[in-house]
Design a protein around this motif. Sequence first.
Motif, short mmCIF file in Angstrom:
data_model
loop_
_atom_site.label_atom_id
_atom_site.label_comp_id
_atom_site.label_asym_id
_atom_site.label_seq_id
_atom_site.Cartn_x
_atom_site.Cartn_y
_atom_site.Cartn_z
N SER A 15 0.84 -1.21 0.00
CA SER A 15 0.00 0.00 0.00
C SER A 15 0.87 1.25 0.00
O SER A 15 0.61 2.22 -0.73
CB SER A 15 -0.92 -0.01 1.22
OG SER A 15 -1.65 1.19 1.31
N ARG A 16 1.95 1.25 0.83
CA ARG A 16 2.86 2.39 0.88
C ARG A 16 3.57 2.58 -0.46
O ARG A 16 3.75 3.71 -0.92
CB ARG A 16 3.88 2.16 2.00
CG ARG A 16 4.85 3.33 2.21
CD ARG A 16 5.83 3.01 3.32
NE ARG A 16 6.78 4.08 3.50
CZ ARG A 16 6.58 5.18 4.24
NH1 ARG A 16 5.42 5.33 4.86
NH2 ARG A 16 7.50 6.10 4.35
N ALA A 17 3.95 1.46 -1.11
CA ALA A 17 4.63 1.55 -2.41
C ALA A 17 3.71 2.17 -3.46
O ALA A 17 4.16 2.95 -4.31
CB ALA A 17 5.09 0.16 -2.85
N ILE A 18 2.44 1.84 -3.39
CA ILE A 18 1.48 2.44 -4.35
C ILE A 18 1.32 3.92 -4.08
O ILE A 18 1.30 4.75 -5.01
CB ILE A 18 0.14 1.69 -4.26
CG1 ILE A 18 0.30 0.23 -4.75
CG2 ILE A 18 -0.93 2.40 -5.10
CD1 ILE A 18 -0.93 -0.62 -4.56
N ASP A 19 1.21 4.28 -2.81
CA ASP A 19 1.05 5.70 -2.46
C ASP A 19 2.22 6.53 -2.92
O ASP A 19 2.06 7.68 -3.40
CB ASP A 19 0.85 5.85 -0.96
CG ASP A 19 -0.48 5.29 -0.48
OD1 ASP A 19 -1.39 5.13 -1.34
OD2 ASP A 19 -0.61 5.00 0.73
N LEU A 20 3.44 5.96 -2.78
CA LEU A 20 4.65 6.71 -3.14
C LEU A 20 5.09 6.47 -4.58
O LEU A 20 6.18 6.88 -4.99
CB LEU A 20 5.78 6.33 -2.18
CG LEU A 20 5.54 6.70 -0.72
CD1 LEU A 20 6.69 6.23 0.15
CD2 LEU A 20 5.37 8.22 -0.57
N ILE A 70 9.76 -2.33 -1.68
CA ILE A 70 8.93 -3.07 -0.73
C ILE A 70 9.81 -3.81 0.27
O ILE A 70 9.53 -3.80 1.49
CB ILE A 70 8.01 -4.05 -1.48
CG1 ILE A 70 7.04 -3.26 -2.37
CG2 ILE A 70 7.23 -4.94 -0.52
CD1 ILE A 70 6.23 -4.13 -3.31
N ALA A 71 10.90 -4.45 -0.19
CA ALA A 71 11.79 -5.17 0.72
C ALA A 71 12.45 -4.20 1.70
O ALA A 71 12.60 -4.50 2.90
CB ALA A 71 12.85 -5.93 -0.08
N SER A 72 12.87 -3.01 1.21
CA SER A 72 13.48 -2.02 2.09
C SER A 72 12.48 -1.49 3.11
O SER A 72 12.82 -1.27 4.29
CB SER A 72 14.04 -0.86 1.25
OG SER A 72 14.58 0.15 2.07
N SER A 111 1.32 6.72 6.86
CA SER A 111 1.77 7.37 5.63
C SER A 111 1.69 8.87 5.74
O SER A 111 0.71 9.43 6.25
CB SER A 111 0.92 6.88 4.44
OG SER A 111 1.31 7.57 3.27
N THR A 112 2.75 9.58 5.32
CA THR A 112 2.77 11.05 5.35
C THR A 112 2.39 11.65 4.01
O THR A 112 2.48 12.85 3.81
CB THR A 112 4.17 11.54 5.73
OG1 THR A 112 5.11 11.03 4.78
CG2 THR A 112 4.55 11.07 7.12
N VAL A 113 1.99 10.83 3.10
CA VAL A 113 1.63 11.34 1.78
C VAL A 113 0.26 11.97 1.85
O VAL A 113 -0.71 11.33 2.28
CB VAL A 113 1.61 10.19 0.75
CG1 VAL A 113 1.22 10.73 -0.63
CG2 VAL A 113 2.97 9.53 0.70
N PRO A 114 0.12 13.27 1.52
CA PRO A 114 -1.20 13.91 1.59
C PRO A 114 -2.14 13.29 0.59
O PRO A 114 -1.75 12.96 -0.53
CB PRO A 114 -0.89 15.38 1.26
CG PRO A 114 0.36 15.33 0.44
CD PRO A 114 1.16 14.20 0.99
#
Length: 505
Positions: A457-462, A470-472, A483-486
């Motif tokens: 989910s975070r990879a999609i947002d960013l 994803i591994a990192s 998530s800090t992505v507005p």
Amino acid sequence: MRKIREVLRLHFDCGFKQREIARAVGTSPTTVGQYVRRMQRTGLSWPLPATLSDDELEARLFPPPPQVEGQRPEPDWPTVRRELARKGVTLDLLWNEYKAEHPDGYAYTWFCTRYSQWANSLPLTLRQTHAPGEKLFVDYSGDRIAIIDAATGEIREAELFVAVLGASNYTYAEATWTQQLPDWIGSHVRAFEFIGGCPEIVVPDNLKSGVHKPSFYDPLINRTYGAMAAHYSVTVLPARSGKPRDKAKVEQGVLLVQRWILARLRKQRFFSLAEANRAVAELLTGLNSKAFKKLPGSRRSAYDELDRPALRPLPALPFQYADWKVARVGIDYHVELIGHYYSVPHRFAREQVDVRYTTSTVEIFHRGKRIAAHVKSERRGAHTTLTEHMPANHQAVSGWDPQRLRNWAASIGPHTCAIVAHLLGGRQHPQQAYRTCLGVLRLAKDYGNERLEAACSRAIDLKAPSYRFIASTLKNGLDQQSSTVPVQADPPLTHVNVRGPNYYH
């Protein structure tokens, strides 16, 4: 390696002489004798142990070579020949006299072999006497049979194959379209079936389909022709080039077939090869039953009395024609044959192999040992691959397909499924993304489904849908942070840039 085993088989199973074996396998009499002597010195017995591989046999027969002996005095062969014409004089007597004069001269076996080589090079004419069941002489007639294409009216000429048994003159003939290797082999198979057994020796002309490289001393037999001879346990001894007396039986048989069969068929019209062969077979029965002029009986009765009891039985299955090709295995451990690719065990990558193929099967050999077998495929550009031929890392991804990967990802969560779909769609060929997808999905084994779903989910947002990101993320625990992505809200339906319906009136 194939020649060594064939030499030993012809020597021990068939009992042929060195020169006969040399002509059959395409080597020199000296080499034949060397193979047999080396085997005897090693203590091996025939038949060879089933577990003895070609490499082991070569190592046993060819240890480090001994020191080469000096040049031995050569006997005066013309004198030897003149002395042999005297009553009671033998090669053994002449050899003893030679050894008394030259103690360091040839041993008896070499003395006889060298004399035979010298004597056989002389232009002598010898009346041949053929033992029952010993030789089958084969050749093509120079004259052909005309066959009409019923659809187009085109006339095509068919060849006439002739085979004659040495002792009885029993004759076989058939029409074939060509003298090429498939027709040549097929005619032999049908000739053996016609005579109801196997002779000891087949004597062909130096036709390219039978003899790859004619030679007075060392003819090279076509490989497929040699395989057929081994299947029927016969020896191929080609006639010498330009020496029709070597195959006088079939020369006479060809002349007789031309007069007895072709001359009678000259006014008939044939519209198929099968129709022509039925007419040939009918006249052939009359030819073999025709009474001899100066001898009692006929070819048929002489065959029943002489050749038939002496012929060896046919094998359980007829020989299946096969072509051979020398090929090199690619770095992908596949061999190309007529546009299709067949796998071999991966350890043979870049090796040279022999490919034997029939109408239905493909066999691949390395140093005489079969390493792969496949059903023949006519699909050009396609691959036939066995899983056991693949290295372990290739087997790990074999059997996967895009739908299977999507189903696995869906079992983890929608964001993981979206990542896998993106990776599969981002390559020209989905197979190129299999390993990346497997890498992402197997992160669930170490971190669990929930954390992997959160990382995806975070990879999609960013906008970073990659395995490395994803591994990192999982390694550094970033998936557990908010998530800090507005998140951008949907724009209002009414604002200054919307003209409205009144604008268009």
